[in-house]
Design an enzyme around this catalytic site. Structure first.
Site, mmCIF file in Angstrom:
data_model
loop_
_atom_site.group_PDB
_atom_site.id
_atom_site.type_symbol
_atom_site.label_atom_id
_atom_site.label_comp_id
_atom_site.label_asym_id
_atom_site.label_seq_id
_atom_site.Cartn_x
_atom_site.Cartn_y
_atom_site.Cartn_z
ATOM 1 N N ASP A 1 -9.315 11.350 30.390
ATOM 2 C CA ASP A 1 -8.808 12.409 31.264
ATOM 3 C C ASP A 1 -8.370 11.816 32.599
ATOM 4 O O ASP A 1 -8.742 12.309 33.660
ATOM 5 C CB ASP A 1 -9.879 13.490 31.442
ATOM 6 C CG ASP A 1 -9.277 14.819 31.864
ATOM 7 O OD1 ASP A 1 -8.030 14.939 31.861
ATOM 8 O OD2 ASP A 1 -10.048 15.723 32.213
ATOM 9 N N GLY B 1 -17.691 22.062 33.402
ATOM 10 C CA GLY B 1 -18.229 23.175 34.173
ATOM 11 C C GLY B 1 -17.753 23.099 35.603
ATOM 12 O O GLY B 1 -16.805 22.390 35.915
#
Ligand code: NAG
Ligand code: NAG
Ligand code: NAG
Ligand code: NAG
Ligand code: NAG
Ligand code: NAG
Ligand code: NAG
Ligand code: NAG
Ligand code: NAG
Ligand code: NAG
Length: 829
Positions: free
Chosen positions: A612, A500
């Protein structure tokens, strides 16, 4: 009907209404009692009747008087006498017209016979509302004003003394309020919307202020209200300038019952005389009780403009804008100097201060930018328990906790934490001196690493000792995060990730935070979210961005992290105007992030794979110390995978381990691959994927490996580094990065190896010219490797025991640099 006729109609109506209202409001119910007094007392033209016990349900209470001359206020004579209640006592007033009524209570403790009223403690209720709870008026006179909608034929007011105590009252008013004063609706401050239900609310007047004018007494107010001056509330008195004019009660929506001419006829405006820059706010600060909603009423009357379109301004409550580019004449049918008011409901928060500001419009320019405020009322609203006092609950951790209790407990917990921290440091030092590595069980709980986040974690800890010391961070109320992020202001977004958006935020205590708001998920997603937080909270390390807390109210999933002042490594490399980092700074950042990743891989029984790793997920603090962000979120649950991977794959293209791509099997070595790409990125200072370049150059990993295979990586280095890297340092670095990009995971080094090689690279760069190192001695490196393993094992075991990881990190840092400087010196000999 034409515009002219319409205006005429309004004019006629307004004349009619001003005639009506100029007659003043005559209350149907009007009980004024000077308690304990044998005679009628006239104050501000109002007669307070002698106390004849007429409305009391119980008799036999004590009438008290004092000869002390009390002269501070005009109401002083009311304070000269009192009625003392030794047991629970009720007044019952017949109500001739149902609706909102004032209840005004006057208290001043004095000594009467054996009764020391300063020791009295009691509660006061009206209908089903708690007005005062364990109230103890000790310090001088206390005046309380409430209003509530009486919906029966009697208003019952009950005084209940605390055990072994008594209650008292000096004077009392129960008076009808015009129906027009409080209407059912208002706007909400944050999020902005509308509020309905004010008619059913009991209100307590907390502040009633006449801006830029004199104190207005009950005598000059049709509803017997008192308006105080605003000077003491101004944050900066020099920024405000008092103006006086004449209010003209036409079409503004406000009557003289809403506020008298002495309020609308004066205002505080911007003091532009003292300012070269007319762009500032005039701000007032008010103390309020935490945990309650407030009805805030602004009174405006444009007594400063000479003509229309001269005044456009913004109005703020705390940091939220509640009215933008406000043109008062829009609301007053083009009349200047017409009184107008606006009501806002402010949601409950943990804050004990309220800021109200006005400032000039930033979008509409006028000859003289200005902003005004004529009057302000702040009214506390009853909470869901029907209380206006003491029993202020805010919901934390699902259960209701009393605010005072939290404050007390938090202070206590903080003190305990502090003393344990000190004890820990002392013992730790002693332990290091005696080389005793075996005491493992004496630290009762985690002292989370990471300097400045510490205080906020403790300060906002949950209300019980056990949860405050648990591994979970603080569970933030949603409103606190709304407030911290200016209601998730889009302009406060500092990043967007798979989970988000990330907002910058400022907590009440000034702590800066990064607030990551997840896209709302299903109930199942929420359960996983909680598991995730528990997992993440266990990972505390100097080189990992700390999780401060979270919010899981409703469907919200929000993570609150420490704020990293200097943003991402990526920004420091390219695409911004930040100054170029030196080779040493770059190496230190790589080393820091390698430490963070190494800890993730080895810090617990089950390795955490970041998944990531990229320069945008390596953040740097104000000292350019690197911390790895965004770890773990993808670890569990298919729901997370859906939201995460779909965007993460795209967002992290260029860093992705090709073996993971082929085999769909995730290992720590995938992180190592990605980290290798970061190393090349640091060296070349260019995006990992740059489609604007010729085909063979688009993918940095391929392009860099092409040159590295030729042994000419320096051909593509960041020009800012040209001539500044020592050749052996460069060679070591290039080798390290190359190994990370090995095609098969098994051939890649571990993060521990990478860390070691980077430390060495830095030492080679730092070494004196005459101590030129020869790093081909693999033997020595092997030996060192095992030493490093020893050190990092210590780090791992210590951190798993939840010792202060920053301390541990220091130990390893020191030992390693010692080892290296010895190596470099030895080689130089
Ligand atoms: C107080 O005033 C009321 C009404 O004005 C009157 O009826 C009453 O007699 C007065 N009482 C005393 C003690 O003067
Ligand atoms: C108190 O109010 C009365 C009017 O009832 C007024 O005459 C008097 O001057 C005031 N006294 C003070 C000290 O303000
Ligand atoms: C209190 O009231 C009583 C009865 O009215 C009176 O005798 C006494 O002097 C008063 N005391 C004071 C201190 O005013
Ligand atoms: C008082 O409450 C009743 C019932 O909720 C409502 O109908 C009425 O309008 C209210 N009156 C005022 C003046 O708030
Ligand atoms: C009344 O009680 C207060 C608070 O306990 C105390 O400070 C004060 O001295 C007492 N007054 C007298 C006259 O005893
Ligand atoms: C009264 O004043 C004392 C000292 O100024 C303060 O400690 C105490 O909290 C005050 N009590 C109340 C009820 O305001
Ligand atoms: C209050 O009202 C009196 C007359 O009733 C007036 O002379 C005076 O100026 C007013 N005071 C203020 C502050 O408006
Ligand atoms: C300007 O500011 C100074 C202090 O900063 C203050 O003394 C002075 O009164 C101000 N002037 C005006 C007109 O407010
Ligand atoms: C006025 O205050 C608001 C709210 O705190 C703030 O957002 C705004 O930047 C301020 N304006 C100026 C000019 O300081
Ligand atoms: C205040 O009390 C009323 C009546 O009990 C209740 O309906 C209302 O929800 C309460 N207000 C708040 C903000 O909880």
């Amino acid at each position: 009907m034409g515009v002219g006729e319409l205006k005429l109609l309004f004019w006629t109506l307004s004349m009619l209404s001003s005639v009506l209202f100029s007659m003043g409001f005559v209350p149907k119910d009007n009980y004024l009692i000077d308690c304990g007094s044998p005679i009628n007392t006239t104050v501000s033209n109002r007669v307070f009747l002698a106390d004849n016990s007429q409305y009391l349900k119980t008799q036999g209470d004590i009438l008290a008087n004092t000869s002390n001359s009390i002269t501070s206020t005009n109401a002083s004579r009311l304070y000269q006498t009192a009625r003392i209640f030794e047991g629970t006592t009720s007044y019952s007033f017949p109500i001739s017209l149902q609706g909102r009524h004032w209840i005004r209570l006057y208290f001043l403790p004095f000594q009467y016979q054996n009764y020391n009223m300063s020791t009295a403690m009691f509660s006061v209720t009206a209908q089903n509302f708690v007005l005062l709870s364990t109230f103890q008026p000790q310090n001088g006179s206390v005046f309380k004003e409430y209003s509530l909608n009486v919906t029966s034929d009697n208003l019952v007011l009950t005084f209940t003394p605390a055990v072994n105590s008594f209650a008292f009252l000096n004077a009392l008013e129960v008076v009808s309020v015009p129906d027009t004063l409080i209407t059912d609706g208002a706007q909400t401050v944050n999020p902005s919307g509308s509020f309905q239900g004010l008619l059913g609310e009991a209100l307590e007047t907390v502040w009633r202020v006449n801006m830029g004018g004199p104190m207005v007494s009950a005598l000059n107010d049709t509803l017997g209200r008192t308006w105080v001056t605003d000077g003491n509330f101004l944050l900066n008195q020099n920024l405000a300038h008092a103006v006086t004019g004449t209010a003209n009660y036409v079409n503004g929506g406000a009557t003289s019952d809403i506020a008298p001419p002495s309020v609308y006829g004066t205002a505080e405006e911007m003091n532009s005389v003292n300012s070269t820059n007319p762009n500032f706010n005039v701000t007032w600060k008010f103390n309020v009780d935490a945990g309650f909603q407030y009805l805030i009423r602004f009174h405006f009357c444009d007594i400063v403009s000479k003509s229309l379109n001269m005044l456009y301004f913004n109005v703020f409550v705390n940091s939220w804008v509640v009215a933008q580019d406000l043109d008062l004449s829009d609301n007053t049918f083009g009349n200047l100097a017409a009184p107008y008011y606006m009501d806002f409901v402010l949601g409950s928060s943990i804050s004990t201060v309220l800021y109200v500001s006005v400032g000039p419009s930033t979008t509409i320019t006028t000859v003289t930018p200005n902003a005004i405020l004529n009057g302000l009322e702040v009214m506390k609203m009853n909470n869901s328990e029907g209380s206006l006092d003491g029993e202020a609950y805010i919901s934390l951790n699902g259960s209701k906790t009393k605010v005072g209790l939290i404050v007390g407990l938090v202070a206590g917990v903080f003190a305990v934490l502090l003393s344990v921290a000190i004890l820990f440091l002392i013992l730790h030092r002693r332990r290091r001196l005696t080389h005793d590595h075996h005491s493992k069980s004496w630290v009762p709980f985690s002292l989370n690493g990471g300097g400045n986040t510490h205080s906020s974690v403790s300060k906002f800890s949950k209300g019980t000792i056990t949860s405050a010391t648990s591994e979970l961070g603080f569970r933030f109320p949603f409103v606190a995060l709304q407030e911290a992020t200016n209601n998730f202001d889009e302009s406060w977004v500092v990043g967007v990730g798979g989970f988000g958006k990330v907002y910058k935020g400022v907590l009440k205590d000034g702590t800066k935070v990064a607030v990551k708001r997840g896209n709302p998920l299903s109930q199942q997603g929420l359960a996983e979210f909680r598991t995730e937080i528990e997992l993440l909270s266990q990972f505390r390390h100097r080189h990992l961005v700390s999780l401060i807390g979270y919010c899981d109210e409703g469907k919200e999933m929000i993570l609150v992290y420490e704020y990293m002042e200097n943003g991402t490594l990526k920004n420091h490399l390219y695409g911004s105007n930040l100054p170029s980092l030196s080779w040493k700074q770059r190496l230190e950042i790589c080393i820091g992030s390698a430490k963070g990743l190494h800890y993730l891989h080895t810090g617990s029984a089950k390795a955490i794979i970041h998944r990531d790793v990229k320069s945008a997920n390596i953040l740097v603090d104000e000292n350019l110390m690197a911390k790895v962000a965004d770890f773990g979120l993808s670890k569990t649950g298919p729901d997370f995978d859906k939201t995460h991977v779909s965007t993460a794959v795209k967002g992290s293209f260029g860093y992705l381990d090709p073996e993971y791509f082929r085999r769909q099997q995730l290992t720590e070595k995938s992180d190592v691959y990605s980290f290798g790409v970061v190393l090349f990125e640091v060296f070349c200072a260019r995006p990992v994927i740059d489609p604007s370049l010729p085909r063979e150059m688009v993918n940095l990993a391929e392009w860099a490996m092409h040159w590295q295979k030729k042994g000419q990586l320096e051909q593509i280095m960041d020009p800012n580094l040209a001539g500044k890297i020592r050749p052996d340092s460069l060679r070591k670095f290039a080798e390290t990065a190359e190994k990370c990009l090995a095609e098969y995971g098994v051939d890649r080094p571990t993060m521990g190896d990478v860390l070691w090689n980077l430390e060495y690279t830095l030492q080679l760069q730092e070494a004196d010219a005459q101590n030129e190192a020869d790093d081909n001695s693999t033997n020595q490196i092997g030996e060192l490797s095992s030493m490093v393993n020893l050190i990092s094992n210590e780090e791992t075991s210590l951190t798993v025991e939840h010792l202060d990881s920053s301390q541990v990190d220091d130990i390893s840092g020191v030992s390693m640099s010692k080892v290296f400087s010895q190596l470099v010196k030895a080689e130089g000999r």
